[in-house]
Design a protein around this motif. Structure first.
Motif, PDB file in Angstrom:
ATOM      1  N   ASN A  84      -3.243   1.371  -7.936  1.00  0.00           N
ATOM      2  CA  ASN A  84      -4.320   1.058  -6.994  1.00  0.00           C
ATOM      3  C   ASN A  84      -5.671   1.025  -7.715  1.00  0.00           C
ATOM      4  O   ASN A  84      -6.502   0.134  -7.481  1.00  0.00           O
ATOM      5  N   SER A  85      -5.893   1.995  -8.590  1.00  0.00           N
ATOM      6  CA  SER A  85      -7.147   2.034  -9.361  1.00  0.00           C
ATOM      7  C   SER A  85      -7.261   0.826 -10.274  1.00  0.00           C
ATOM      8  O   SER A  85      -8.359   0.269 -10.448  1.00  0.00           O
ATOM      9  N   SER A 137       0.816  -1.222   0.000  1.00  0.00           N
ATOM     10  CA  SER A 137       0.000   0.000   0.000  1.00  0.00           C
ATOM     11  C   SER A 137       0.849   1.272   0.000  1.00  0.00           C
ATOM     12  O   SER A 137       0.427   2.307  -0.535  1.00  0.00           O
ATOM     13  N   THR A 150       1.359   3.108  -6.790  1.00  0.00           N
ATOM     14  CA  THR A 150       0.843   4.422  -7.171  1.00  0.00           C
ATOM     15  C   THR A 150      -0.689   4.411  -7.172  1.00  0.00           C
ATOM     16  O   THR A 150      -1.314   3.347  -7.133  1.00  0.00           O
ATOM     17  N   SER A 151      -1.269   5.584  -7.203  1.00  0.00           N
ATOM     18  CA  SER A 151      -2.740   5.680  -7.255  1.00  0.00           C
ATOM     19  C   SER A 151      -3.271   5.052  -8.539  1.00  0.00           C
ATOM     20  O   SER A 151      -4.365   4.469  -8.554  1.00  0.00           O
ATOM     21  N   GLU A 152      -2.504   5.147  -9.616  1.00  0.00           N
ATOM     22  CA  GLU A 152      -2.915   4.537 -10.877  1.00  0.00           C
ATOM     23  C   GLU A 152      -2.934   3.016 -10.752  1.00  0.00           C
ATOM     24  O   GLU A 152      -3.876   2.360 -11.214  1.00  0.00           O
TER      25      GLU A 152
END
Length: 381
Positions: free
Chosen positions: A194-195, A186, A190-192
């Motif tokens: 994670n998405s 976690s 990256t947020s990308e």
């Protein structure tokens, strides 16, 4: 009333037997007399085909113009298997009479030795034996049918368990792997990323929910709980909405080309069932087509019917599989590793039938598949 067919070419012997029956007051008799085996078979077959009262007993001479000996019994029994037979033999043919019983006759009588008591007893016993034999044969048939149904049910259960295990394993593995990555890394992802992992989880859940919906539909259909509920619907708008949603999910890998000719704004159909039809057929077309290919979806009217045609450029269906496509859990032999439950077309077929429509599939391996669904534009209910 006891219906007797007497098969005897000797007028004297035939008259004797009919007289014995005529003067017997213990039962009412209706005697039909023929002289040839072929005539006897034809008469019995005619009665059965016209649903007339069949003969209760056949008294059959073993020596006829068109058949002699055991072949007479065999020939009659082959064509007419369920009517009791008493054979007539000569004085010196008792051994032949016994052999005839082995071949399916219930009893035998020796000519020139026939008495009223003997004839009545033979007829009564033959009819009783025939009834018992038919009951035994029907019981055996019922047992075999029950065994076949049980084997088919066990096979369906086995297929169902195997399919469920396989189809759930893949999305569950995807969910587990994605959750592990999110939990373990976690702080690093990256947020990308994670998405992307969350999207995988969402798709896997949707896949499992779709499978559950298919199983539930099949179960509801089998118990008669799937009902046809037509309502006004604008087919152009309806189809375009389904295409828009599906086009988002397939991105640019496939392009659905939709054309419609005619006005379908006042149609009457079951929207839920129609959605099952169109969604399943488009999903199949996408699933079994190569990337960057077109799916052609056309809507055409013919009198008071509408024709949905979906054509793909995919792998096609082997001819040997095409007669089984609407069976539960059946999948074509060339699908290889492509995911699927084998329930989609079975569901489509039932939805089409509830609309009182028809479905036709034409396909060739390597040349794609065309599905044509024809439905009434307006509900008769």
């Amino acid at each position: 009333m006891i219906h007797v067919l007497l098969v005897e070419d000797s007028p004297t012997d035939a008259e004797l037997i009919q007289e014995v029956l005529e003067y017997t007051h213990q039962a009412k008799w209706h005697v039909s007399h023929v002289e040839r085996l072929s005539e006897a078979i034809e008469l019995c077959t005619l009665k059965l085909s016209q649903s007339q009262h069949k003969f209760d007993i056949v008294i059959l001479d073993l020596r006829l113009p068109d058949s002699t000996g055991l072949d007479t019994v065999k020939g009659f029994r082959f064509k007419v298997p369920n009517i009791p037979i008493i054979v007539l033999t000569g004085t010196n043919d008792e051994q032949l009479g016994l052999q005839a019983m082995v071949e399916g006759a219930q009893d035998y009588l020796v000519k020139n030795e026939i008495s009223t008591k003997q004839l009545l007893r033979a007829v009564r016993y033959a009819i009783e034996r025939g009834l018992i034999l038919n009951q035994i044969q029907q019981s055996e048939l019922n047992t075999r049918e029950a065994l076949v149904k049980e084997q088919e049910l066990n096979q369906v259960k086995s297929q169902f368990i195997s399919m469920i295990s396989h189809e759930f394993r893949t999305p569950m593995s995807t969910i587990r792997a994605s959750v592990d990555l999110i939990q373990l890394y976690s702080d690093e992802i990256t947020s990308e990323q994670n998405s992307r992992y969350l999207k995988r989880i969402e798709n896997a859940i949707e896949q499992m929910l779709k499978l559950l919906d298919e199983i539930l539909f099949i179960q509801r259909n089998e118990v008669g709980r799937v009902k046809f509920r037509p309502q006004p619907i604008n087919l152009d708008v309806f189809c375009q909405e389904i295409i828009d949603v599906m086009q988002l999910s397939v991105s640019q890998e496939h392009h659905i080309v939709f054309t419609a000719s005619g006005d379908y704004s006042q149609a009457e159909m079951d929207e839920e069932l129609l959605s099952c039809i169109v969604t399943n057929l488009l999903s199949n077309a996408v699933k079994y087509s190569p990337k960057n290919s077109n799916i052609y979806f056309t809507l055409n009217g013919q009198n008071d019917t509408v024709v949905f045609q979906i054509q793909d450029q995919g792998i096609g269906i082997p001819e040997s599989d095409q007669n089984h496509l609407f069976e539960n859990f059946y999948r074509a032999s060339n699908v290889r590793g492509i995911q699927g439950t084998g329930l989609g077309l079975a569901i489509v077929k039932r939805c089409v039938e509830l609309h009182q429509g028809s479905i036709k599939i034409t396909s060739a391996v390597g040349a794609g598949t065309t599905v044509v669904v024809t439905l009434p534009l307006y509900s008769e209910s």
